[in-house]
Design an enzyme around this catalytic site. Structure first.
Site, PDB file in Angstrom:
ATOM      1  N   PHE A  82       2.015  -3.415   3.836  1.00  0.00           N
ATOM      2  CA  PHE A  82       2.378  -4.683   4.449  1.00  0.00           C
ATOM      3  C   PHE A  82       3.876  -4.919   4.254  1.00  0.00           C
ATOM      4  O   PHE A  82       4.435  -4.584   3.215  1.00  0.00           O
ATOM      5  CB  PHE A  82       1.609  -5.834   3.797  1.00  0.00           C
ATOM      6  CG  PHE A  82       0.199  -6.013   4.292  1.00  0.00           C
ATOM      7  CD1 PHE A  82      -0.339  -5.191   5.273  1.00  0.00           C
ATOM      8  CD2 PHE A  82      -0.607  -7.020   3.777  1.00  0.00           C
ATOM      9  CE1 PHE A  82      -1.636  -5.370   5.733  1.00  0.00           C
ATOM     10  CE2 PHE A  82      -1.900  -7.204   4.223  1.00  0.00           C
ATOM     11  CZ  PHE A  82      -2.425  -6.388   5.202  1.00  0.00           C
ATOM     12  N   HIS A 114      -9.795   1.702   0.135  1.00  0.00           N
ATOM     13  CA  HIS A 114      -8.340   1.534   0.110  1.00  0.00           C
ATOM     14  C   HIS A 114      -7.918   0.913  -1.219  1.00  0.00           C
ATOM     15  O   HIS A 114      -8.229  -0.243  -1.498  1.00  0.00           O
ATOM     16  CB  HIS A 114      -7.913   0.655   1.279  1.00  0.00           C
ATOM     17  CG  HIS A 114      -6.439   0.655   1.532  1.00  0.00           C
ATOM     18  ND1 HIS A 114      -5.519   1.220   0.668  1.00  0.00           N
ATOM     19  CD2 HIS A 114      -5.712   0.152   2.570  1.00  0.00           C
ATOM     20  CE1 HIS A 114      -4.299   1.058   1.161  1.00  0.00           C
ATOM     21  NE2 HIS A 114      -4.396   0.422   2.312  1.00  0.00           N
ATOM     22  N   CYS A 128       0.798  -1.221   0.000  1.00  0.00           N
ATOM     23  CA  CYS A 128       0.000   0.000   0.000  1.00  0.00           C
ATOM     24  C   CYS A 128       0.834   1.276   0.000  1.00  0.00           C
ATOM     25  O   CYS A 128       0.288   2.375  -0.015  1.00  0.00           O
ATOM     26  CB  CYS A 128      -0.950  -0.019   1.186  1.00  0.00           C
ATOM     27  SG  CYS A 128      -1.930  -1.530   1.246  1.00  0.00           S
ATOM     28  N   LYS A 131      -9.754   7.944   2.344  1.00  0.00           N
ATOM     29  CA  LYS A 131     -10.185   6.548   2.167  1.00  0.00           C
ATOM     30  C   LYS A 131     -11.596   6.334   2.700  1.00  0.00           C
ATOM     31  O   LYS A 131     -12.242   5.340   2.349  1.00  0.00           O
ATOM     32  CB  LYS A 131      -9.204   5.599   2.852  1.00  0.00           C
ATOM     33  CG  LYS A 131      -7.860   5.455   2.151  1.00  0.00           C
ATOM     34  CD  LYS A 131      -6.986   4.420   2.851  1.00  0.00           C
ATOM     35  CE  LYS A 131      -5.629   4.272   2.182  1.00  0.00           C
ATOM     36  NZ  LYS A 131      -4.762   5.454   2.368  1.00  0.00           N
ATOM     37  N   GLU A 179      -1.064   5.654  13.575  1.00  0.00           N
ATOM     38  CA  GLU A 179      -0.753   6.813  12.729  1.00  0.00           C
ATOM     39  C   GLU A 179      -0.971   8.105  13.515  1.00  0.00           C
ATOM     40  O   GLU A 179      -0.179   9.049  13.399  1.00  0.00           O
ATOM     41  CB  GLU A 179      -1.606   6.811  11.458  1.00  0.00           C
ATOM     42  CG  GLU A 179      -1.208   7.928  10.502  1.00  0.00           C
ATOM     43  CD  GLU A 179      -1.889   7.859   9.151  1.00  0.00           C
ATOM     44  OE1 GLU A 179      -1.439   8.578   8.235  1.00  0.00           O
ATOM     45  OE2 GLU A 179      -2.866   7.097   9.002  1.00  0.00           O
ATOM     46  N   HIS A 187      -2.906   8.085   5.970  1.00  0.00           N
ATOM     47  CA  HIS A 187      -3.147   6.753   5.411  1.00  0.00           C
ATOM     48  C   HIS A 187      -4.543   6.297   5.829  1.00  0.00           C
ATOM     49  O   HIS A 187      -5.299   5.798   5.000  1.00  0.00           O
ATOM     50  CB  HIS A 187      -2.072   5.786   5.896  1.00  0.00           C
ATOM     51  CG  HIS A 187      -2.065   4.482   5.171  1.00  0.00           C
ATOM     52  ND1 HIS A 187      -1.962   4.394   3.800  1.00  0.00           N
ATOM     53  CD2 HIS A 187      -2.145   3.198   5.629  1.00  0.00           C
ATOM     54  CE1 HIS A 187      -1.970   3.119   3.443  1.00  0.00           C
ATOM     55  NE2 HIS A 187      -2.098   2.377   4.533  1.00  0.00           N
TER      56      HIS A 187
END
Length: 416
Positions: free
Chosen positions: A404, A345, A168, A340, A319, A308
């Site tokens: 990831f 996403h 991502c 998002k 975050e 994010h």
């Protein structure tokens, strides 16, 4: 940085988007500012057996409207989206390849997963009919660098060309590395961003097995709720976001319209866990700190953060913590939003589409909201621009993405 020569300063001159909220940048941006939600029930396959049955699909899409029909049939849906977004961005930039040195024009459009639809389709052919039924175009269609390759062929661009794969964080990594190529003098123009099309049965089964996605299937419009107390996972989207980058000297020489500057970028690793962010926010806070330093920007000068903000329990909490580490007291004053909440996403395309959002924020002086934020998590206690867009003086934007593998990316966009 502003003290760099114009030949090393990198600016954004073209934007392209393909998404459920719009197949072009202006339609997409208008929907985003209006707080519209792009998430609905899955139609690309029967979602009934799956724990998660919702996503942000690109509806009404015909790849043959954007590329040669033969090429459309030979290539994956992720490539269709990236190809169309990149062509939009190139047209938006006003560049004319007949006037450019093709050796000085490059493409880096990445994908976190690549041709998942091709993979599944061709595996079924193999299992149902044997090896002779598998298409000879399978490998070219599913590999994650093919969008960049096809765009180079379409444009006649012979400069740097490859695909980045970092889950991502892919889109932001692609844009940041393209920026560095221009700064190093490897190219004058780079087409950069991300594309993804992973709304497929295998991808959904895999993410559902991880219990990573929201299961609020009865209410798609409010299922994605970043920073909210009741958030229960991310929702997958598909599409592409692509920028055209140029050196400031090159853009000014041809009289280009400039959206903003890519002023700084950094990439770091959590070195912690394959899927869970570092609980102290070390990797992301380092990425933000280094991106700000690279751009010569003090935290107090940041006017907006595009977070994010995945709507997962861990991401949003950590975050928030990372932002507090970097910004200190300023963290409570800087507007932050997770777009998002509307786009879902887009995995490897997230950084690309959020870079477009960052550029449009600076151009329009409007911050898109975090929708569905009605009951904030007490541990997420910053200004997330809840539910309604906000007019604001925005000169500098920081955009974050995490992938990831513990891979982090942060980019600073600034008015010129």
């Amino acid at each position: 940085m502003e003290n760099l020569p114009d030949s090393q300063r990198v600016v954004v001159t073209g934007l392209g988007v393909v998404h459920s909220l719009g197949h072009d940048t202006e339609t997409f941006w208008a929907a985003l500012v209006a707080g519209k939600n792009g998430i609905g029930r899955i139609t690309l396959f029967d979602p009934a057996p799956f724990a998660t049955q919702i996503g942000a699909e690109v509806a009404g899409w015909n790849a043959e409207d954007h590329m040669d029909p033969k090429e459309a049939r030979r290539n994956d849906r992720y490539t269709h989206f990236g190809f169309a977004a990149a062509k939009q961005a190139f047209a938006d930039s006003g560049l004319d390849m007949a006037r450019e040195n093709p050796d000085r024009v490059g493409v880096v459009v990445g994908s976190g997963i690549g041709g998942m639809m091709t993979y599944e389709t061709q595996l079924k052919r193999l299992f149902d009919g044997g090896p002779r039924k598998v298409s000879p175009f399978t490998i070219p269609a599913l590999i994650g660098n093919m969008c960049s390759g096809l765009l180079a062929i379409e444009l006649g661009a012979r400069g740097p060309n490859f695909g980045i794969v970092s889950a991502c964080a892919t889109g932001t990594h692609a844009i940041g590395e393209a920026m560095h190529m221009i700064r190093r003098g490897d190219a004058d123009v780079m087409v950069a961003g991300g594309a993804e099309a992973a709304i497929t049965p295998f991808a959904y089964a895999s993410f559902c097995s991880m219990k990573a996605m929201s299961t609020r299937n009865d209410d798609p419009a409010t299922a994605c709720r970043p920073f909210s107390l009741g958030r229960d996972g991310f929702i997958m989207g598909e599409g592409a976001g692509v920028l055209v980058l140029e050196s400031l000297a090159h853009a000014r020489a041809r009289g280009a319209r400039i959206y903003c500057e890519v002023a700084g970028y950094a990439a770091t690793a959590d070195a912690h866990h394959i899927t869970m962010p570092d609980p102290e926010g070390k990797g992301l806070s380092a990425a933000m700190t280094r991106a700000l330093a690279a751009s010569g920007t003090a935290p107090a000068s940041v006017d907006y953060i595009n977070a994010h903000g995945t709507s997962t329990p861990y991401n949003d909490k950590f975050e928030t913590l990372a932002i507090k580490k970097v910004f200190g007291d300023q963290a409570r004053r800087v507007p932050i939003s997770s777009t998002k909440s509307m786009t879902a996403h887009l995995l490897g395309a997230a950084g690309g589409i959020e870079a477009v959002i960052s550029a449009k924020t600076i151009q329009t002086q409007t911050i898109a909201p975090t929708i569905n934020l009605h009951e904030p998590d007490p541990e997420c206690d910053l200004d997330y621009v809840p539910n309604t867009a906000r007019a604001a003086k925005v000169r500098t934007v920081l955009s974050n993405n995490l992938g990831f593998g513990g891979q982090n990316a942060a980019a600073v966009f600034r008015a010129v």
